[in-house]
Design a protein around this motif. Structure first.
Motif, PDB file in Angstrom:
ATOM      1  N   GLY A 175       0.807  -1.206   0.000  1.00  0.00           N
ATOM      2  CA  GLY A 175       0.000   0.000   0.000  1.00  0.00           C
ATOM      3  C   GLY A 175       0.842   1.259   0.000  1.00  0.00           C
ATOM      4  N   PRO A 176       0.154   2.397   0.084  1.00  0.00           N
ATOM      5  CA  PRO A 176       0.848   3.688   0.054  1.00  0.00           C
ATOM      6  C   PRO A 176       1.443   4.043   1.412  1.00  0.00           C
ATOM      7  N   LEU A 177       2.282   5.074   1.403  1.00  0.00           N
ATOM      8  CA  LEU A 177       2.899   5.610   2.608  1.00  0.00           C
ATOM      9  C   LEU A 177       2.548   7.087   2.727  1.00  0.00           C
ATOM     10  N   TYR A 178       2.377   7.548   3.949  1.00  0.00           N
ATOM     11  CA  TYR A 178       2.066   8.952   4.219  1.00  0.00           C
ATOM     12  C   TYR A 178       2.969   9.460   5.329  1.00  0.00           C
ATOM     13  N   ALA A 179       3.301  10.734   5.267  1.00  0.00           N
ATOM     14  CA  ALA A 179       4.022  11.382   6.356  1.00  0.00           C
ATOM     15  C   ALA A 179       3.077  12.294   7.112  1.00  0.00           C
ATOM     16  N   GLU A 180       2.994  12.115   8.427  1.00  0.00           N
ATOM     17  CA  GLU A 180       2.325  13.090   9.278  1.00  0.00           C
ATOM     18  C   GLU A 180       3.394  14.063   9.758  1.00  0.00           C
ATOM     19  N   ILE A 181       3.184  15.345   9.547  1.00  0.00           N
ATOM     20  CA  ILE A 181       4.189  16.362   9.862  1.00  0.00           C
ATOM     21  C   ILE A 181       3.578  17.400  10.786  1.00  0.00           C
ATOM     22  N   CYS A 182       4.254  17.642  11.905  1.00  0.00           N
ATOM     23  CA  CYS A 182       3.815  18.675  12.843  1.00  0.00           C
ATOM     24  C   CYS A 182       5.019  19.528  13.232  1.00  0.00           C
ATOM     25  N   PRO A 183       5.185  20.699  12.635  1.00  0.00           N
ATOM     26  CA  PRO A 183       6.285  21.586  13.052  1.00  0.00           C
ATOM     27  C   PRO A 183       6.042  22.069  14.475  1.00  0.00           C
ATOM     28  N   ARG A 184       7.021  21.857  15.364  1.00  0.00           N
ATOM     29  CA  ARG A 184       6.828  22.193  16.761  1.00  0.00           C
ATOM     30  C   ARG A 184       7.462  23.532  17.149  1.00  0.00           C
ATOM     31  N   SER A 185       8.628  23.837  16.585  1.00  0.00           N
ATOM     32  CA  SER A 185       9.337  25.073  16.961  1.00  0.00           C
ATOM     33  C   SER A 185       9.402  26.099  15.842  1.00  0.00           C
ATOM     34  N   PHE A 186       9.502  25.640  14.591  1.00  0.00           N
ATOM     35  CA  PHE A 186       9.681  26.551  13.460  1.00  0.00           C
ATOM     36  C   PHE A 186       8.723  26.186  12.328  1.00  0.00           C
ATOM     37  N   SER A 187       8.133  27.192  11.694  1.00  0.00           N
ATOM     38  CA  SER A 187       7.405  26.951  10.451  1.00  0.00           C
ATOM     39  C   SER A 187       8.419  26.662   9.350  1.00  0.00           C
ATOM     40  N   VAL A 188       8.056  25.778   8.417  1.00  0.00           N
ATOM     41  CA  VAL A 188       9.017  25.350   7.400  1.00  0.00           C
ATOM     42  C   VAL A 188       8.397  25.440   6.008  1.00  0.00           C
ATOM     43  N   LEU A 189       9.252  25.730   5.032  1.00  0.00           N
ATOM     44  CA  LEU A 189       8.850  25.761   3.627  1.00  0.00           C
ATOM     45  C   LEU A 189       9.243  24.439   2.986  1.00  0.00           C
ATOM     46  N   VAL A 190       8.280  23.727   2.420  1.00  0.00           N
ATOM     47  CA  VAL A 190       8.550  22.409   1.835  1.00  0.00           C
ATOM     48  C   VAL A 190       8.129  22.380   0.368  1.00  0.00           C
TER      49      VAL A 190
END
Length: 361
Positions: free
Chosen positions: A136-151
């Motif tokens: 099956g597929p893979l997913y990333a759960e992302i939670c920036p805790r200290s800094f906002s990030v540009l992806v």
């Protein structure tokens, strides 16, 4: 067919050839590490109300329909904001054979930015754990805790390691390996369900103990390497009495007292100590590849960088306090290339060091 243990780079390449590992676009050879594969972000991020797992017999897509607030096109770059939770489909897809399981982790630079990144799967009931035979597929759960990030699409925030069977070294085996190769320097080998490591709060290089993330900063573009002034994002921590008080909710970069060594036929994973040690957590996760801190691969032991977050109450952290452990595993075979040996590894021979996005101080 390799035996029991963590799969090497050459075995990962065979998984790609047979279609057990596939992706759109195709996997770049540069994604293959000595004992893991870097995973790439896809083209869309879903802002969700809360972190979740798919659960038995449910798909992530079904759960996204419940929790999605809005979706963000990442094609031209987009900001993932501090304090929010996002789910991003990854480019890679698994069709694992029945005798192969996988475990995922955040990459070193991801953790050093306090960027909580975990892998979720269809039918998954645990983060970062992928059962034997998963298709099956893979997913990333992302939670920036200290800094906002540009992806952007294609960025590599997490990685996956493949295992056949159970190959964790017992304390007896670990003790014998330490006697043979010297797994730590700069401290006593504390072996109990892995190799314990402690925090260095009496550094030989002055009174700089580490860094604390500033609460209000700009955005970090994850494509920019050696770009940012550390002073804009971090407060240096100084002390002369061998202790610091951790503030609840704050994030720190510290360093281990011990320099550690991963021999070529082994891999390791950093695991936190139990919560009873104190009101803090060290390192969200972490893979240590074969050759980390290994002399033949350009290292002479390397410190473990500690990503520390304090929880409910202020806590006094003292020099030499054991804060985590390395769990060693057998490799199924020696990797064709070791960590640091010509593969542009960023942290071989490291001491106290921020992520690669910051200018060297």
């Amino acid at each position: 067919m390799t035996g029991t243990g963590v799969l090497s780079s050459q075995s990962i390449e065979k998984l790609i050839e047979t279609g057990a590992l596939s992706a759109d676009p195709a996997i770049d050879p540069a994604q293959v590490q000595p004992a893991s594969l870097d995973l790439r972000l896809g083209k869309v991020a879903y802002r969700v109300r809360a972190s979740f797992l798919a659960g038995s017999k449910r798909t992530v897509a079904e759960r996204l329909a419940e929790f999605e607030m809005h979706r963000i096109d990442l094609t031209d770059g987009a900001v993932l904001e501090k304090g929010c939770v996002y789910v991003v489909p990854l480019m890679e897809h698994l069709s694992l054979p029945d005798d192969l399981q996988a475990v995922a982790n955040a990459k070193s630079s991801t953790g050093r930015l306090d960027l909580l990144t975990r892998t979720i799967t269809d039918g998954g009931e645990e983060f970062d754990r992928i059962p034997q035979g998963y298709n099956g597929p893979l997913y990333a759960e992302i939670c920036p805790r200290s800094f906002s990030v540009l992806v952007r699409p294609g960025m590599r925030l997490n990685q996956i390691r493949f295992r056949r069977g159970q190959a964790i070294l017992s304390d007896q085996e670990l003790t014998a390996l330490h006697a043979e190769t010297g797994l730590v320097a700069g401290g006593t080998a504390v072996i109990s369900e892995g190799l314990g490591f402690s925090v260095d709060l009496k550094p030989a290089y002055g009174d700089l103990l580490g860094y604390r993330a500033k609460p209000h900063t700009g955005v970090i573009d994850l494509d920019l390497i050696g770009h940012y002034d550390p002073a804009e994002f971090w407060e240096p921590i100084h002390s002369t009495d061998g202790q610091i008080i951790l503030d609840p909710g704050a994030f720190y970069i510290l360093v281990s007292r011990e320099a550690v060594h991963i021999p070529p036929d082994y891999a390791a994973e950093m695991a936190p100590y139990l919560a009873m040690v104190g009101e803090f957590r060290v390192h969200y996760a972490g893979f240590f590849d074969p050759g980390f801190g290994h002399a033949a691969a350009g290292g002479t032991g390397a410190r473990g960088v500690l990503e520390v977050r304090c929880h409910e109450a202020p806590f006094v952290l003292e020099h030499g306090q054991v804060v985590g452990r390395l769990v060693y595993e057998h490799m199924a075979e020696r990797p064709a290339q070791l960590y640091g040996a010509g593969i542009a590894s960023n942290y071989q021979g490291q001491g106290l060091k921020l992520s690669k996005h910051f200018k060297a101080s």
